[in-house]
Design a protein around this motif. Structure first.
Motif, PDB file in Angstrom:
ATOM      1  N   TYR A 182       0.631   5.328   0.571  1.00 15.72           N
ATOM      2  CA  TYR A 182      -0.042   6.594   0.887  1.00 15.72           C
ATOM      3  C   TYR A 182       0.696   7.698   0.127  1.00 15.72           C
ATOM      4  N   TRP A 242      -8.709   8.864  -0.445  1.00 23.15           N
ATOM      5  CA  TRP A 242      -8.970   7.554   0.131  1.00 23.15           C
ATOM      6  C   TRP A 242      -9.639   7.681   1.494  1.00 23.15           C
ATOM      7  N   LYS A 243     -10.603   6.815   1.722  1.00 19.67           N
ATOM      8  CA  LYS A 243     -11.225   6.669   3.032  1.00 19.67           C
ATOM      9  C   LYS A 243     -11.330   5.182   3.343  1.00 19.67           C
ATOM     10  N   GLU A 299      -9.456   0.604  -3.538  1.00 21.44           N
ATOM     11  CA  GLU A 299      -8.132   1.222  -3.698  1.00 21.44           C
ATOM     12  C   GLU A 299      -7.605   0.943  -5.108  1.00 21.44           C
ATOM     13  N   VAL A 350       0.848  -1.194   0.000  1.00 19.35           N
ATOM     14  CA  VAL A 350       0.000   0.000   0.000  1.00 19.35           C
ATOM     15  C   VAL A 350       0.879   1.237   0.000  1.00 19.35           C
ATOM     16  N   ARG A 364      -1.249  -0.826  -4.199  1.00 17.25           N
ATOM     17  CA  ARG A 364      -2.533  -0.156  -4.030  1.00 17.25           C
ATOM     18  C   ARG A 364      -2.284   1.279  -3.594  1.00 17.25           C
ATOM     19  N   ARG A 408      -3.399   4.884  -1.956  1.00 14.94           N
ATOM     20  CA  ARG A 408      -4.293   5.600  -1.055  1.00 14.94           C
ATOM     21  C   ARG A 408      -3.941   7.087  -1.135  1.00 14.94           C
TER      22      ARG A 408
END
Length: 214
Positions: free
Chosen positions: A5, A202-203, A208, A3, A28, A30
């Motif tokens: 961010y 993103w939440k 994603e 992931v 993914r 975010r």
């Protein structure tokens, strides 16, 4: 799955996304807003800056250069790590140190308590560094460490892009032509356009998107 961010406009996040896309690793995305950082990101990296990469093994990498090196260590199909490591490190250190210092005070004079006259001085300091980069482009046949892009080019051009966008008329009139060509080549590339796609914020619980491998 790994992931990331990220914040679309951050140059540190840009260079991390570029390296991840080049490596082809499944990631993914975010997308966050810096003024309202999600708790999940702060739990992974309390310092609250992007990029933050959370690997499948749980290890967190929250420095952009470390993300780049990690991704390319897995797969480096374009040989970005093949350039001289000492030269590469020196070029990036100059960018992340003196050039970033000048860039911030040129682009954000109010935020950095710099008046307009002082901002022009920082612009001149930044241009001095960019003229030196231009000489390297001449000596290296087009890129900073040779005829093909390497880690240094990808790590540096997002910051030059930010410098150029601060006053586009000044950039067009005064930046060396070879440097403008170099920057345009990177900012119009298929990969850069792919990693600059706008994703919704993103939440938790939302789907994603995957970072496009190019």
């Amino acid at each position: 799955m790994t992931v990331l961010y990220t914040f679309r406009r951050c140059p540190y996040a840009m260079r991390a996304r570029m390296a991840l896309a080049a490596s082809g690793l499944p990631v993914r995305v975010r997308e966050i807003i810096l003024r309202d950082k999600p708790g999940e990101m702060l739990a992974a990296s309390p310092k609250g800056t992007v990029p933050v990469l959370v690997r499948t093994d749980g290890k967190v990498i929250d420095e952009s250069l470390e993300v780049m090196h990690w991704a390319l260590a897995q797969h480096d199909p374009e040989h970005w790590l093949f350039a001289d490591p000492d030269e590469t490190a020196q070029l990036i250190a100059q960018n992340d140190g003196p050039f970033k210092h000048a860039l911030d005070r040129y682009k954000y004079p109010d935020r950095c308590s710099t008046d307009r006259a002082g901002a022009y001085g920082h612009r001149s300091a930044g241009m001095d560094i960019l003229h030196a980069l231009t000489e390297r482009l001449k000596d290296q046949n087009g890129q900073l460490c040779g005829p093909a892009p390497t880690l240094a080019d990808i790590a540096i051009f997002p910051f030059v892009r930010q410098f150029a966008a601060t006053d586009e008329a000044f950039w067009t009139a005064h930046a060396p032509t070879r440097l403008q060509i170099w920057l345009t080549g990177h900012t119009t590339s298929r990969r850069f356009n792919a990693v600059m796609v706008k994703f919704p914020r993103w939440k938790p619980g939302q789907s994603e998107p995957m970072l496009t491998a190019t």
